[in-house]
Design an enzyme around this catalytic site. Structure first.
Site, PDB file in Angstrom:
ATOM      1  N   GLU A  39      14.785 -29.950 -35.035  1.00 32.51           N
ATOM      2  CA  GLU A  39      15.272 -28.578 -35.130  1.00 32.51           C
ATOM      3  C   GLU A  39      16.444 -28.529 -36.099  1.00 32.51           C
ATOM      4  OE1 GLU A  39      15.744 -25.435 -31.666  1.00 32.51           O
ATOM      5  OE2 GLU A  39      17.301 -26.973 -31.558  1.00 32.51           O
ATOM      6  N   LYS A  70      19.907 -28.031 -37.492  1.00 32.36           N
ATOM      7  CA  LYS A  70      21.231 -27.962 -36.854  1.00 32.36           C
ATOM      8  C   LYS A  70      22.025 -26.879 -37.569  1.00 32.36           C
ATOM      9  CE  LYS A  70      24.920 -30.832 -35.034  1.00 32.36           C
ATOM     10  NZ  LYS A  70      25.900 -29.753 -35.041  1.00 32.36           N
ATOM     11  N   GLU A 105      22.305 -20.298 -31.028  1.00 33.55           N
ATOM     12  CA  GLU A 105      23.411 -20.453 -31.979  1.00 33.55           C
ATOM     13  C   GLU A 105      23.552 -19.143 -32.739  1.00 33.55           C
ATOM     14  OE1 GLU A 105      25.935 -23.666 -34.009  1.00 33.55           O
ATOM     15  OE2 GLU A 105      24.588 -23.784 -32.299  1.00 33.55           O
ATOM     16  N   GLU A 117      23.297 -28.226 -42.051  1.00 38.41           N
ATOM     17  CA  GLU A 117      24.141 -29.290 -41.503  1.00 38.41           C
ATOM     18  C   GLU A 117      23.367 -30.552 -41.170  1.00 38.41           C
ATOM     19  OE1 GLU A 117      27.752 -29.841 -38.259  1.00 38.41           O
ATOM     20  OE2 GLU A 117      26.446 -28.096 -38.129  1.00 38.41           O
ATOM     21  N   LYS A 160      14.775 -33.623 -30.431  1.00 41.73           N
ATOM     22  CA  LYS A 160      14.610 -33.402 -28.997  1.00 41.73           C
ATOM     23  C   LYS A 160      13.277 -33.965 -28.517  1.00 41.73           C
ATOM     24  CE  LYS A 160      17.261 -29.078 -29.283  1.00 41.73           C
ATOM     25  NZ  LYS A 160      17.287 -27.623 -28.978  1.00 41.73           N
TER      26      LYS A 160
END
Length: 552
Positions: free
Chosen positions: A229, A231, A283, A377, A382
């Site tokens: 995923e 970041k 987020e 980033e 996961k």
């Protein structure tokens, strides 16, 4: 009813106990057959108490210097050698204004009532009256304990896991999900902890990621498959909706500033038309008109004005609760599939996080390279079959500064522990900073590196932002909490490392240094990246994190 004297003795015994099992047994034996278990546990964990007393160490010193009619400067100097509880005890014993009690008369209920009242006042005159009143009924050791409760640190070397698992073997894990201490203690007595679930509008400890320095390591961690995923460089937000009520919590379970999330109250009902109650992990990021994330820190009111045609956008990556159903024990791939079924994207406002199902190492390398090429980033990895484990570091994160083998795979979020005077044009001001991390095992702060290179404007701001105590490189003035070798003793130390700034520090690579005290770990060519205002010391890089970060 438990007396304060009994509680103090328990704290002393816990401090001197050698390890987790012994500390937990002491607590378990103490609370057995007591009616005020909740009060005992609550006060053993002052850091979890949501009461706010509106005073730091320096303010406590100021108020008690007035009450005791003692020199504030002398008290602050004494504080530099140890911690607030000892300083207040010393000057209480010496003062002639209030005579300390010879015998302890307070109960825990008395202390708890005092703390509640103290949290309700903000005027200095009211605080002085309350602090005077409590001192008048305290022994020296009583007042030391009360002040440490105000400071929210009993210094017993026992955190929530030690204390809560004294109630029941899985109480700590349940607490990280429910965040309801009273409910846990009540249900533990009925041996009914399994019935405790998520409560909408009450924050859940977010699941976390540990650093990963290689693609190979990721596949060893998740051999059955993983999601990669993006970041996002924004702010972690836990969204709670219950009918028409909303709550938004940060990574440290504090309310998010309203200007960052108010717009969501309009869009969440549109994105989740069938949901009455829901908890999301997500987020929030500022994006441009093409939904491209803008730099970290741009969510601030003034910073946002620099980016025209920008929007706050919520990137949703998990659904933890939906209409009465706790989803944390369901595998991630099922939670993600469910999220796809119940959520309708609203472009540039509420969208799914970018997720890729990874099947081999070359695919992961390609996805990572693509993310870094787009100046994102990095990635969060996961387990595709993983359940949501509140507060646990079960995910991996890769946000490389350098892609070459052996280079530093991740930055470290270190705490400013001290500072040194600059040279030349920067002489007379703090210009070089001592960075370090917290050692959970010893309860001390260890040094990692020195950091400099700030521009003049930043240095000017830091002189006011950082609360420092001048020690002039005197070894005798090193505070109890700091472990530092002689060659790195600074000109200044922070007043309280738990209130200090957290800086993201990057570098060429992690190195070995006999002179630094964080297991000899340091950083080659360290450079300041940014201030992590979204993190507290608890979310900074601790020593065990740093050790894991350096393992290849």
């Amino acid at each position: 009813m438990t007396s304060l004297r009994e509680f103090r003795k328990l704290c002393c015994d816990i401090y001197h106990a050698s390890g987790y099992k012994e500390k937990s047994k002491l607590i378990r034996d103490f609370i057995t057959d007591r009616d005020d278990k909740y009060l005992i546990i609550k006060l053993l964990l002052p850091g979890l108490d949501d009461r706010i007393y509106n005073m730091n160490d320096k303010q406590i010193i100021k108020l008690y210097s007035i009450i005791f009619k003692q020199s504030q400067e002398d008290m602050l100097q004494d504080l530099g050698y140890g911690y607030i509880g000892d300083t207040i005890r010393t000057f209480f014993k010496e003062n002639t204004e209030i005579r300390p009690r010879d015998k302890s008369i307070l109960t825990l209920e008395d202390v708890d009532s005092f703390l509640t009242t103290l949290s309700s006042v903000t005027k200095e005159s009211h605080q002085i009256k309350l602090l005077t009143d409590i001192a008048s009924v305290c022994t020296c050791n009583d007042l030391k304990c009360v002040v440490m409760l105000i400071d929210k640190d009993l210094k017993i070397k026992a955190g929530p896991r030690y204390v809560l698992n004294a109630i029941s073997p899985n109480a700590y894990d349940v607490f990280r999900k429910s965040n309801n201490l009273k409910e846990i203690i009540e249900n533990a007595s009925k041996q009914n902890l399994d019935s405790i679930s998520i409560s909408v509008m009450t924050p859940i400890n977010p699941m976390l990621a540990e650093s990963c320095d290689s693609v190979n390591k990721a596949f060893k961690k998740f051999p059955s498959g993983m999601f990669a995923e993006v970041k996002y460089d924004g702010e972690r937000v836990q969204v709670h909706k219950n009918n028409n009520e909303f709550a938004f919590f940060s990574r440290n379970m504090k309310p998010v500033l309203s200007h960052k999330v108010d717009y969501l109250k309009e869009y969440i009902p549109k994105a989740f038309k069938k949901a009455t109650s829901i908890v999301l992990d997500s987020e929030i990021v500022l994006v441009d008109e093409h939904n491209v994330p803008l730099p970290f820190g741009s969510l601030g009111i003034h910073k946002k004005k620099e980016y025209k045609n920008s929007n706050m956008c919520l990137f949703v990556f998990d659904c933890l609760y939906f209409d009465g159903f706790d989803m944390t024990d369901i595998p991630l791939y099922e939670r993600r599939s469910f999220l796809k079924d119940v959520m309708v994207e609203i472009p540039n406002r509420i969208v799914f996080s970018e997720l890729t199902n990874i099947s081999n190492e070359s695919q992961l390398t390609d996805v990572l390279d693509d993310a870094l090429t787009r100046k994102l980033e990095g990635l969060v990895l996961k387990d595709i079959n993983g359940v949501y484990e509140p507060g646990k570091r079960r995910w991996l994160k890769i946000k490389r500064d350098y892609l070459n083998e052996g280079s530093m795979a991740d930055s470290a979020d270190l705490v400013v522990l001290g500072a040194y005077y600059g040279k030349g044009a920067k002489g007379g001001i703090m210009a070089v900073f001592l960075m370090g991390c917290y050692d959970d095992e010893s309860g001390k702060w260890k040094t990692v590196t020195k950091c400099s290179g700030h521009d003049d404007n930043t240095l000017r701001v830091l002189q006011d932002q950082l609360t420092m105590v001048k020690i002039n490189k005197d070894p005798k003035k090193i505070p109890e909490w700091l472990v530092v070798n002689k060659i790195y003793i600074p000109d200044f130390v922070v007043e309280d490392p738990k209130q200090s700034q957290i800086w993201e520090i990057s570098g060429a690579e992690f190195t070995s240094s006999k002179s630094h005290t964080a297991n000899g770990i340091s950083i080659r060519f360290p450079r300041f990246t940014r201030i992590r205002e979204d993190k507290t010391w608890k979310e900074s890089t601790h020593l065990n994190d740093l050790v894991n970060l350096t393992k290849s």
